[in-house]
Write an enzyme that holds these catalytic residues in place. Structure first.
Site, PDB file in Angstrom:
ATOM      1  N   HIS A 286       0.835  -1.202   0.000  1.00 28.14           N
ATOM      2  CA  HIS A 286       0.000   0.000   0.000  1.00 28.14           C
ATOM      3  C   HIS A 286       0.877   1.262   0.000  1.00 28.14           C
ATOM      4  O   HIS A 286       0.710   2.148  -0.834  1.00 28.14           O
ATOM      5  CB  HIS A 286      -0.902  -0.053   1.245  1.00 28.14           C
ATOM      6  CG  HIS A 286      -1.845   1.098   1.378  1.00 28.14           C
ATOM      7  ND1 HIS A 286      -3.189   0.981   1.146  1.00 28.14           N
ATOM      8  CD2 HIS A 286      -1.635   2.386   1.723  1.00 28.14           C
ATOM      9  CE1 HIS A 286      -3.766   2.147   1.343  1.00 28.14           C
ATOM     10  NE2 HIS A 286      -2.846   3.020   1.694  1.00 28.14           N
ATOM     11  N   GLU A 287       1.831   1.316   0.922  1.00 30.82           N
ATOM     12  CA  GLU A 287       2.694   2.506   1.009  1.00 30.82           C
ATOM     13  C   GLU A 287       3.594   2.614  -0.217  1.00 30.82           C
ATOM     14  O   GLU A 287       3.866   3.714  -0.696  1.00 30.82           O
ATOM     15  CB  GLU A 287       3.549   2.475   2.288  1.00 30.82           C
ATOM     16  CG  GLU A 287       2.756   2.463   3.586  1.00 30.82           C
ATOM     17  CD  GLU A 287       1.763   3.601   3.712  1.00 30.82           C
ATOM     18  OE1 GLU A 287       2.014   4.689   3.175  1.00 30.82           O
ATOM     19  OE2 GLU A 287       0.701   3.382   4.323  1.00 30.82           O
TER      20      GLU A 287
ATOM     21  N   ASP B 178      -7.671   7.473   2.748  1.00 31.58           N
ATOM     22  CA  ASP B 178      -7.182   7.999   1.461  1.00 31.58           C
ATOM     23  C   ASP B 178      -8.345   8.390   0.572  1.00 31.58           C
ATOM     24  O   ASP B 178      -8.360   9.459  -0.036  1.00 31.58           O
ATOM     25  CB  ASP B 178      -6.364   6.926   0.716  1.00 31.58           C
ATOM     26  CG  ASP B 178      -5.131   6.513   1.492  1.00 31.58           C
ATOM     27  OD1 ASP B 178      -4.663   7.312   2.316  1.00 31.58           O
ATOM     28  OD2 ASP B 178      -4.644   5.390   1.257  1.00 31.58           O
TER      29      ASP B 178
ATOM     30  N   HIS C 287       1.587   4.424  -2.855  1.00 33.12           N
ATOM     31  CA  HIS C 287       1.588   5.881  -2.682  1.00 33.12           C
ATOM     32  C   HIS C 287       2.915   6.469  -3.150  1.00 33.12           C
ATOM     33  O   HIS C 287       2.966   7.449  -3.889  1.00 33.12           O
ATOM     34  CB  HIS C 287       1.438   6.238  -1.192  1.00 33.12           C
ATOM     35  CG  HIS C 287       0.065   6.043  -0.624  1.00 33.12           C
ATOM     36  ND1 HIS C 287      -1.061   6.516  -1.241  1.00 33.12           N
ATOM     37  CD2 HIS C 287      -0.350   5.453   0.531  1.00 33.12           C
ATOM     38  CE1 HIS C 287      -2.115   6.216  -0.492  1.00 33.12           C
ATOM     39  NE2 HIS C 287      -1.711   5.568   0.584  1.00 33.12           N
TER      40      HIS C 287
END
Ligand code: ZN
Length: 358
Positions: free
Chosen positions: A133-134, A209, A137
């Site tokens: 997930h990170e 988000d 981003h």
């Protein structure tokens, strides 16, 4: 003011966060008739504030207040004070005689992203999801032009978040171009896009988000006239002065049909952001994997380490192995995972012309 003659040389100063609700009688000439807006400090202001708060603290030679001031855009006075205090606490914890640059570095991260929660129990599965997930981003932020540089990305839980991707602008921003906002929305969707692409499942971790991306798209359409379909109009008057950057109540001043168009435009902007993030990541799958694996191994990646990974260079060996955590299923209600920005960036985005008070 009653009781004072105009020639008595008495100056009365008052502060308020709600100038909009003050009685106009108070604001007439001869009363509180000058208004001074106190925005977040610029780099000179931050340097001066840091000098005040570090006056009674023994600083090590390697602490350069000028660099600190430059590296903290968006911090308000209280943030800076808190950073100095935290740095002093870190130094005290390690029995140092002076507060050094490393202490300030840790203190800045704590103020920006919240305290680390190393004791939080996280399963390996969840760690993997967070890492991808990170990485999503981060990579979208890196691949899009004109985005703020990544300061740090971590999968150590901080505050309510399981992981954090921290962007830090180079300079103070007072206005935000449309392209920048569209990129910001794509970055917010990068996390969910990576989850879907690599792990082929969606998690609740992207909830915050999505909320923030939608909110940004709504402001673009309803406040900043950035939708071609609707034109340069403002929809939904706010019941307060804009410069404080808070929304209280929206007043619906448009037709049902316009409401539908607004919803459609918000959906279009968000969907395009998500599609853009997904496309960027699917074109760079090996890079997503490399970033996520590096995150799983190291738990924290600095901006320059991310650049090295993207360039395909090897990272310096780990200085200390990450402290291991027990790996059991956590209790229900795991925190969300916001891409943190500067404190109050979202608030300042509401009104891009002015930086609001803290
Ligand atoms: Zn996220």
């Amino acid at each position: 003011m009653d009781g004072f003659e105009s020639n008595e040389g008495v100056i009365l100063i008052a502060a308020s966060n709600r100038p909009d609700v003050l009685d106009p009688a108070l604001l007439r000439p001869g009363r509180f008739d000058r208004r001074v807006v106190v925005p977040r400090p610029d780099v000179r202001g931050r340097l001066a504030i840091l000098k005040v708060h570090t006056r009674s603290i023994p600083l090590s030679q390697d602490v350069d207040l000028d660099i600190l001031a430059r590296g903290t855009p968006g911090f308000c006075g209280a943030d800076l004070e808190s950073m100095v205090n935290e740095a002093a606490l870190f130094a005290a914890r390690y029995n140092k005689n002076h507060v050094d640059a490393q202490d300030f570095d840790k203190a800045k991260d704590k103020v920006l992203m919240g305290a680390e929660r190393r004791s939080m129990i996280i399963s390996d599965d969840e760690k993997r999801v967070t890492a991808y997930h990170e990485a999503g981003h981060t990579l979208v932020a890196k691949l899009l032009p004109d985005t703020d540089p990544i300061h740090k990305v971590t999968i150590i839980p901080r505050g309510m978040a399981l992981g954090t991707t921290q962007q830090l602008p180079i300079d103070e921003k007072h206005t935000y171009p449309k392209e920048y906002l569209l990129s910001q929305i794509a970055i917010l969707y990068g996390g969910r896009a990576a989850e879907e692409l690599i792990l082929e499942e969606a998690t609740t971790g992207a909830g915050n988000d999505i909320e923030r991306a939608t909110e940004l798209a709504r402001s673009m359409v309803c406040e900043w006239g950035m939708s071609e379909t609707l034109g340069p109009l403002a929809f939904g008057k706010r019941d307060e002065q804009v410069f404080l950057g808070r929304d209280l109540a929206y007043q619906k001043d448009f037709s049902e049909q316009t409401a539908q168009t607004i919803d459609g435009e918000i959906r279009r902007i968000c969907t395009e952001g998500f599609v853009k993030a997904r496309r960027l990541l699917s074109e760079n799958l090996p890079l997503v994997r490399r970033l996520a694996e590096a995150l799983l191994e190291r738990e924290v990646l600095e901006g320059d380490e991310i650049d090295r990974i993207i360039r395909g260079e090897a990272l310096a060996p780990l200085r200390e192995p990450p402290r291991s955590r027990p790996t059991h299923r956590p209790a229900a209600g795991v925190g969300d995972d916001p891409v943190s920005d500067l404190p109050g960036l979202a608030a300042s985005l509401r009104n891009p012309k002015l930086v609001p008070e803290s």
